[in-house]
Design a protein around this motif. Structure first.
Motif, mmCIF file in Angstrom:
data_model
loop_
_atom_site.group_PDB
_atom_site.id
_atom_site.type_symbol
_atom_site.label_atom_id
_atom_site.label_comp_id
_atom_site.label_asym_id
_atom_site.label_seq_id
_atom_site.Cartn_x
_atom_site.Cartn_y
_atom_site.Cartn_z
ATOM 1 N N GLN A 216 -9.347 4.730 -2.953
ATOM 2 C CA GLN A 216 -10.562 3.912 -2.974
ATOM 3 C C GLN A 216 -10.981 3.495 -1.560
ATOM 4 O O GLN A 216 -12.116 3.117 -1.330
ATOM 5 C CB GLN A 216 -10.354 2.679 -3.849
ATOM 6 N N GLU A 217 -10.042 3.573 -0.620
ATOM 7 C CA GLU A 217 -10.324 3.269 0.774
ATOM 8 C C GLU A 217 -10.608 4.587 1.486
ATOM 9 O O GLU A 217 -10.708 5.620 0.854
ATOM 10 C CB GLU A 217 -9.110 2.562 1.391
ATOM 11 N N ARG A 218 -10.723 4.546 2.763
ATOM 12 C CA ARG A 218 -10.885 5.769 3.549
ATOM 13 C C ARG A 218 -9.558 6.025 4.260
ATOM 14 O O ARG A 218 -9.389 5.646 5.418
ATOM 15 C CB ARG A 218 -12.011 5.619 4.541
ATOM 16 N N PRO A 219 -8.616 6.664 3.564
ATOM 17 C CA PRO A 219 -7.287 6.835 4.156
ATOM 18 C C PRO A 219 -7.282 7.886 5.268
ATOM 19 O O PRO A 219 -8.066 8.829 5.255
ATOM 20 C CB PRO A 219 -6.445 7.317 2.978
ATOM 21 N N THR A 220 -6.380 7.671 6.202
ATOM 22 C CA THR A 220 -6.160 8.710 7.205
ATOM 23 C C THR A 220 -5.313 9.797 6.557
ATOM 24 O O THR A 220 -4.699 9.581 5.504
ATOM 25 C CB THR A 220 -5.413 8.152 8.425
ATOM 26 N N LYS A 221 -5.265 10.914 7.202
ATOM 27 C CA LYS A 221 -4.450 12.015 6.670
ATOM 28 C C LYS A 221 -2.988 11.590 6.584
ATOM 29 O O LYS A 221 -2.315 11.867 5.592
ATOM 30 C CB LYS A 221 -4.599 13.250 7.548
ATOM 31 N N ALA A 222 -2.500 10.896 7.571
ATOM 32 C CA ALA A 222 -1.102 10.454 7.587
ATOM 33 C C ALA A 222 -0.816 9.480 6.441
ATOM 34 O O ALA A 222 0.227 9.565 5.788
ATOM 35 C CB ALA A 222 -0.765 9.808 8.929
ATOM 36 N N GLU A 223 -1.743 8.539 6.199
ATOM 37 C CA GLU A 223 -1.562 7.583 5.094
ATOM 38 C C GLU A 223 -1.535 8.307 3.753
ATOM 39 O O GLU A 223 -0.722 8.015 2.881
ATOM 40 C CB GLU A 223 -2.690 6.553 5.091
ATOM 41 N N LEU A 224 -2.442 9.251 3.583
ATOM 42 C CA LEU A 224 -2.503 10.014 2.340
ATOM 43 C C LEU A 224 -1.242 10.853 2.157
ATOM 44 O O LEU A 224 -0.678 10.893 1.057
ATOM 45 C CB LEU A 224 -3.751 10.903 2.338
ATOM 46 N N GLU A 225 -0.790 11.492 3.209
ATOM 47 C CA GLU A 225 0.436 12.293 3.122
ATOM 48 C C GLU A 225 1.636 11.426 2.763
ATOM 49 O O GLU A 225 2.458 11.809 1.937
ATOM 50 C CB GLU A 225 0.687 13.031 4.440
#
Length: 134
Positions: free
Chosen positions: A102-111
């Motif tokens: 729901q937020e705009r995650p960074t690639k690292a956060e999503l991984e």
């Protein structure tokens, strides 16, 4: 498996079919070992051997004597608590991924979030592939 706690109480959990692995492998109805491939003639094997067939029969007989449905499994409180803990971990990991999306995650956060989800799922998956000790 029919088990009774030290306190004398029992917990029942309905049995669901094991999730398929997509390879069409069949598992022993008692110990859950993978059964060898079988030809197309005859009934499919349900058990890996006579010992597992006998234990399954004893289990069905004991369940029937106790007046329980055949698809009920009795587990110890510790086993049930462990399963509930693992399910809670999975639910938390799913909620973390949903919140992050729901937020705009960074690639690292999503991984990292997806790795946590995979880790939680992996531990649950081992519940179905662990062979029963005889």
């Amino acid at each position: 498996m029919a088990q009774q706690h030290a306190s004398g109480s029992t917990a029942s959990v309905p049995v669901a079919p094991l999730p398929g692995r997509g390879s069409g492998e069949r598992r022993c109805g008692w110990c859950r070992r993978v059964l060898p491939q079988q030809g197309s003639v005859g009934r499919p094997r349900l058990y890996c051997g006579q010992a597992c067939r006998q234990r399954a029969y004893e289990q069905r007989s004991a369940t029937a004597k106790a007046g329980l449905p055949g698809d009920v499994v009795l587990v110890s409180r510790a086993e049930l608590d462990g399963l509930q803990d693992r399910l809670f971990q999975l639910r938390c990991a799913l909620e973390d991924v949903q919140t992050l999306l729901q937020e705009r995650p960074t690639k690292a956060e999503l991984e990292r979030s997806l790795a946590d989800l995979v880790h939680s799922t992996g531990r649950l998956d081992r519940l179905w592939v662990t062979e029963r000790s005889n």
